[in-house]
Write a protein that holds these residues in place. Structure first.
Motif, mmCIF file in Angstrom:
data_model
loop_
_atom_site.group_PDB
_atom_site.id
_atom_site.type_symbol
_atom_site.label_atom_id
_atom_site.label_comp_id
_atom_site.label_asym_id
_atom_site.label_seq_id
_atom_site.Cartn_x
_atom_site.Cartn_y
_atom_site.Cartn_z
ATOM 1 N N PRO A 1 39.703 -1.193 0.110
ATOM 2 C CA PRO A 1 40.921 -1.401 -0.688
ATOM 3 C C PRO A 1 41.772 -2.552 -0.169
ATOM 4 N N GLU A 2 41.820 -2.723 1.143
ATOM 5 C CA GLU A 2 42.617 -3.822 1.729
ATOM 6 C C GLU A 2 42.021 -5.168 1.365
ATOM 7 N N LEU A 3 40.689 -5.264 1.359
ATOM 8 C CA LEU A 3 40.032 -6.515 1.015
ATOM 9 C C LEU A 3 40.170 -6.818 -0.472
ATOM 10 N N VAL A 4 40.046 -5.788 -1.311
ATOM 11 C CA VAL A 4 40.264 -5.969 -2.754
ATOM 12 C C VAL A 4 41.666 -6.508 -2.998
ATOM 13 N N LYS A 5 42.644 -5.898 -2.353
ATOM 14 C CA LYS A 5 44.026 -6.341 -2.482
ATOM 15 C C LYS A 5 44.184 -7.804 -2.072
ATOM 16 N N GLY A 6 43.590 -8.184 -0.942
ATOM 17 C CA GLY A 6 43.700 -9.553 -0.471
ATOM 18 C C GLY A 6 43.065 -10.547 -1.416
ATOM 19 N N MET A 7 41.902 -10.209 -1.965
ATOM 20 C CA MET A 7 41.215 -11.113 -2.883
ATOM 21 C C MET A 7 41.973 -11.268 -4.188
ATOM 22 N N LEU A 8 42.503 -10.161 -4.714
ATOM 23 C CA LEU A 8 43.216 -10.233 -5.984
ATOM 24 C C LEU A 8 44.564 -10.932 -5.835
ATOM 25 N N HIS A 9 45.212 -10.767 -4.703
ATOM 26 C CA HIS A 9 46.440 -11.518 -4.445
ATOM 27 C C HIS A 9 46.145 -13.013 -4.382
ATOM 28 N N GLU A 10 45.031 -13.366 -3.746
ATOM 29 C CA GLU A 10 44.670 -14.778 -3.655
ATOM 30 C C GLU A 10 44.284 -15.326 -5.030
ATOM 31 N N ALA A 11 43.583 -14.531 -5.831
ATOM 32 C CA ALA A 11 43.243 -14.953 -7.187
ATOM 33 C C ALA A 11 44.500 -15.191 -8.010
ATOM 34 N N TYR A 12 45.473 -14.317 -7.869
ATOM 35 C CA TYR A 12 46.751 -14.472 -8.586
ATOM 36 C C TYR A 12 47.432 -15.771 -8.165
ATOM 37 N N ARG A 13 47.426 -16.053 -6.880
ATOM 38 C CA ARG A 13 48.062 -17.265 -6.365
ATOM 39 C C ARG A 13 47.383 -18.530 -6.881
ATOM 40 N N LEU A 14 46.069 -18.492 -6.979
ATOM 41 C CA LEU A 14 45.310 -19.688 -7.335
ATOM 42 C C LEU A 14 45.270 -19.970 -8.833
ATOM 43 N N LEU A 15 45.505 -18.939 -9.655
ATOM 44 C CA LEU A 15 45.447 -19.128 -11.103
ATOM 45 C C LEU A 15 46.698 -19.810 -11.642
ATOM 46 N N LYS A 16 46.500 -20.673 -12.624
ATOM 47 C CA LYS A 16 47.631 -21.245 -13.355
ATOM 48 C C LYS A 16 48.328 -20.134 -14.131
ATOM 49 N N ASP A 17 49.532 -20.403 -14.602
ATOM 50 C CA ASP A 17 50.313 -19.369 -15.282
ATOM 51 C C ASP A 17 49.621 -18.834 -16.536
ATOM 52 N N ASN A 18 48.798 -19.653 -17.175
ATOM 53 C CA ASN A 18 48.054 -19.183 -18.351
ATOM 54 C C ASN A 18 46.591 -18.920 -18.005
ATOM 55 N N GLY A 19 46.321 -18.723 -16.720
ATOM 56 C CA GLY A 19 44.947 -18.579 -16.251
ATOM 57 C C GLY A 19 44.357 -17.199 -16.498
ATOM 58 N N HIS A 20 43.031 -17.129 -16.374
ATOM 59 C CA HIS A 20 42.296 -15.887 -16.626
ATOM 60 C C HIS A 20 41.422 -15.521 -15.433
ATOM 61 N N LEU A 21 41.350 -14.228 -15.168
ATOM 62 C CA LEU A 21 40.439 -13.671 -14.172
ATOM 63 C C LEU A 21 39.340 -12.922 -14.910
ATOM 64 N N ILE A 22 38.093 -13.302 -14.642
ATOM 65 C CA ILE A 22 36.937 -12.618 -15.226
ATOM 66 C C ILE A 22 36.212 -11.865 -14.117
ATOM 67 N N VAL A 23 36.036 -10.576 -14.326
ATOM 68 C CA VAL A 23 35.388 -9.729 -13.322
ATOM 69 C C VAL A 23 34.168 -9.055 -13.930
ATOM 70 N N LEU A 24 33.040 -9.185 -13.246
ATOM 71 C CA LEU A 24 31.808 -8.480 -13.600
ATOM 72 C C LEU A 24 31.584 -7.389 -12.559
ATOM 73 N N GLU A 25 31.407 -6.151 -13.038
ATOM 74 C CA GLU A 25 31.161 -5.039 -12.129
ATOM 75 C C GLU A 25 30.176 -4.040 -12.751
ATOM 76 N N TRP A 26 29.572 -3.251 -11.886
ATOM 77 C CA TRP A 26 28.670 -2.196 -12.348
ATOM 78 C C TRP A 26 29.454 -1.112 -13.073
ATOM 79 N N GLU A 27 28.818 -0.541 -14.087
ATOM 80 C CA GLU A 27 29.370 0.598 -14.822
ATOM 81 C C GLU A 27 28.251 1.611 -15.044
ATOM 82 N N PRO A 28 28.559 2.898 -15.081
ATOM 83 C CA PRO A 28 27.513 3.910 -15.299
ATOM 84 C C PRO A 28 26.785 3.678 -16.623
ATOM 85 N N PRO A 29 25.456 3.546 -16.601
ATOM 86 C CA PRO A 29 24.699 3.383 -17.844
ATOM 87 C C PRO A 29 24.724 4.660 -18.675
ATOM 88 N N LYS A 30 24.480 4.516 -19.973
ATOM 89 C CA LYS A 30 24.600 5.654 -20.890
ATOM 90 C C LYS A 30 23.251 6.290 -21.213
#
Length: 216
Positions: free
Chosen positions: A120-149
């Motif tokens: 959780p601490e590393l997730v927080k650090g990465m997302l804070h850094e992503a927020y800092r680096l993005l322009k005000d109209n910027g987008h964050l795209i995240v790909l993650e695993w999800e339970p298959p159906k």
């Protein structure tokens, strides 16, 4: 041998095993989310550039920075770039929580199949850094695993699921979490959600009403 040296040799097998079935490929979904224009993209924890090498190749007006802490991963990525003669990708070896890149310098940041392995601490650090680096109209795209159906997909995914559970204590909690709600805590509003066979892709906009010091 360094674990990332081992992983880098087989990392692209994920595409062959899990992303080539009939249905939406998360790589193609990400490609479709990126506009055809002169924009700056950061592939955070880029690994072997699986998420962005096709984007860079098909959209030459984009500028992509591939950032990773593993020199072994970046070595594989560099070979890919050389083989395909791609000129608009720049590689940087750095910590994703302290990139030393210029504030508000990217239009899009992509994080693919990384956060489920992080504390959780590393997730927080990465997302804070992503927020800092993005322009005000910027987008964050995240790909993650999800339970298959479907049953056959559950069976096919089980070896990977088991391996992640054994090697990563935080995997199950992140795997089953409401990801849109999680990212909202860090200042990102989900605008688009695409479900694939084994994964989910979230396209989120930076919420400029939340300051970097507030999005805890």
């Amino acid at each position: 041998m360094n674990i990332y040296n081992i992983i880098s040799k087989a990392y692209d097998l994920l595409d062959i095993v899990y992303f080539n079935e009939i249905g939406k490929s998360p790589r193609q979904v990400i490609m479709n989310m990126i506009p055809n224009s002169k924009i700056n993209i950061l592939d955070m924890c880029c690994g072997t550039l699986s998420n962005t090498i096709t984007i860079a190749n098909c959209k030459p007006d984009t500028k992509v920075v591939g950032l990773d802490l593993s020199k072994d991963m970046l070595r594989v990525a560099k070979k890919k770039l050389y083989k395909q003669q791609i000129k608009n990708v720049y590689l940087k070896c750095a910590d994703a929580t302290r990139t030393k890149l210029k504030e508000q310098s990217f239009d899009y940041i992509i994080i693919g199949l990384v956060l489920h392995e992080c504390s959780p601490e590393l997730v927080k650090g990465m997302l804070h850094e992503a927020y800092r680096l993005l322009k005000d109209n910027g987008h964050l795209i995240v790909l993650e695993w999800e339970p298959p159906k479907k049953f056959h997909q559950i069976v096919k995914f089980f070896p990977l699921y088991l391996g992640e559970r054994v090697n990563c204590k935080t995997f199950k909690q992140f795997y089953t979490a409401d990801k849109a709600l999680l990212f909202r805590k860090y200042g990102f509003i989900t605008e688009q959600k695409e479900c694939c066979n084994y994964s989910i892709v979230l396209n989120m906009k930076k919420d400029i009403k939340i300051s970097p010091t507030e999005n805890q």
